[in-house]
Design a protein around this motif. Sequence first.
Motif, short mmCIF file in Angstrom:
data_model
loop_
_atom_site.label_atom_id
_atom_site.label_comp_id
_atom_site.label_asym_id
_atom_site.label_seq_id
_atom_site.Cartn_x
_atom_site.Cartn_y
_atom_site.Cartn_z
N PHE A 7 0.85 -1.08 -0.10
CA PHE A 7 -0.07 0.10 -0.08
C PHE A 7 0.77 1.29 -0.08
N VAL A 8 0.66 2.12 -0.96
CA VAL A 8 1.52 3.40 -1.06
C VAL A 8 0.61 4.36 -0.71
N GLY A 9 1.08 5.37 0.01
CA GLY A 9 0.33 6.62 0.60
C GLY A 9 1.20 7.88 0.43
N ARG A 10 0.89 8.77 0.97
CA ARG A 10 1.56 10.10 0.98
C ARG A 10 2.98 9.92 1.47
N ALA A 60 4.95 13.13 -5.49
CA ALA A 60 5.57 12.46 -6.57
C ALA A 60 7.15 12.34 -6.83
N ALA A 61 7.81 13.49 -6.35
CA ALA A 61 9.23 13.55 -6.17
C ALA A 61 9.51 12.34 -5.03
N GLY A 62 8.87 12.27 -3.94
CA GLY A 62 9.27 11.36 -2.97
C GLY A 62 9.22 9.91 -3.50
N TRP A 63 8.16 9.57 -4.15
CA TRP A 63 8.02 8.23 -4.87
C TRP A 63 8.91 8.05 -5.98
N ASN A 64 9.28 9.05 -6.81
CA ASN A 64 10.50 8.94 -7.79
C ASN A 64 11.52 8.39 -7.18
#
Length: 565
Positions: free
Chosen positions: A115-118, A123-127
């Motif tokens: 599960f992926v939240g904030r 978006a930069a954190g995910w990248n």
Amino acid sequence: MNKNNEHPTLLHRFLHWEESTPDSIYLTQPLADGSLVDYRWREVGDQARRMAAYLQALDLPPKSSIGIFGKNTAHWIIADLAIWLAGHISVPLYSTANADTVRYVLEHAEVRLLFVGRLDGDAAGWNAVSAAIPGDLPLVDLPMSACGKGESWERIVAAVAPLQDVTRPAPGDLATIIYTSGSTGNPKGVMHSFGAMFNAPAVTGCMYAGGQGTCSSDRLLSYLPLAHTAERAVVEAVSLYSGCRVFFNLGLETFSEDLRRARPTIFLSMPRLWGKFYQSINERIPPAAQQAAFADPVEGELMKAQILSALGLDQVHTGLSGSAPLPVKVMEWYRQLGLELLEGYGMSENFGTSHFSLPGQVRVGYVGAAIPGVESRIGEDNEILVKSPAQMLGYYKQPELTAESYTADGLFRTGDRGELDEQGRLRITGRVKELFKTAKGKYVAPVPIEAKLGNHPRVEASCVTGVGLAQPLALVNLFPDTRAMLGTAEGRDAVATELEVFLAELNAQFESHEQLGCLVVVAEPWSIANGLLTPTLKIRRNLIEERFHDKLEDWAENGRKVIFE
């Protein structure tokens, strides 16, 4: 009749609240547009059951590890419930974890879905971490997630019928694997049973509301990482155990607003934030003006109430602090306001259930006596040994380390050194392995010195070091307002003079071999982002010492008492 005894796990308690108080609000989530969403127990149950049905439809092996990666939100807790309802094991990841840590936890825990939240920077954190996530790992985007790569939580719960035949675990079943943030090496996977997570709020009632315990009318603000034991124990576990309401913090910018909205009755924080509250009031009302007002019975009570109300703390019946010692001035100020902060001691390995100060029994510098049901003693090398009703099952995939971590009679070796007073209250004196030897052959324990350094209003954090030096020295991180003063020669001189006077007062309290040769004010603030603080804002001692290793000898021989890097 107390129904807690009929429901031996937090999941049983959740099902109880879902059935008995379906229309009471459980979770309150602020959104980026300033609006709020309230989730009632019925709605939380409906969404959790639908997601649990989805998880079961994936036909994963029984008791699979399911990860939760993101900041605190209502759906973090709902996802946790869904994992349990489906018969699986939750594995939280810090939203600030770097790619190496994410890769390690996913592989080590054999996570089957994430599960992926904030995340920080969205978006930069995910990248920044996406390359560490296997391409074939199923993802589910929680509401408010900026990932955009997984299945949508909203679409799933809209399309799947709620699970009726939910899993009802036994107390001894594995509920979660909590990976410690750690200051060295890879994190360890601490395995906790459903029974341990239930026992924590069950035995810690003495800490709350003057011993009355927690109840459904309590309110909590969730802002410390739910991936960490403290928030999981005080917010998630307490709310499920007692049926109370949880408000969430959207971010740093909205913290004050979110806190005033929640008006929590129980508030857990760290010394750094308690100190920032104290400083913010001092900037608006000079300390001398406060003390003058406090001396007047009528005006004093009015001002105290106004201060607590302005902070959003006027309804707090239990203020909790942990992770590091509270500066004495800060503790005394809150006590003047009528809020006695209670310091405690616990670990991931015992779900934070070990020692805690009780109202009217606080002793400065001590973290309280063992909570009822906790067995504790001081062992060899003054090591604190603990057996808790919330003790872990062990370290995941590390049976040898698990065995080494216990005494023959089953007490956990905390690795912390301590001593007890005549009332059984515990004082932490350092880490067993953190003692270092100076060039004079004398051992120095850094933690007690760092605790006293933290009593100065300009010192945000410190690291005492000095292996092989004639005298130890302290690397000091200053608060932002003080760092701003260093931009002028006049400001820098004022800070240097103040710290030099403080150093002389400090050294007078220690043996000659413990006295600091100098204070070094570091240029770059320590933070989670640069890796020098853990996600719970503890110093990463080994990394700080490694960063400054080549400069220590020159500083030690400089001759000045206060040095600016």
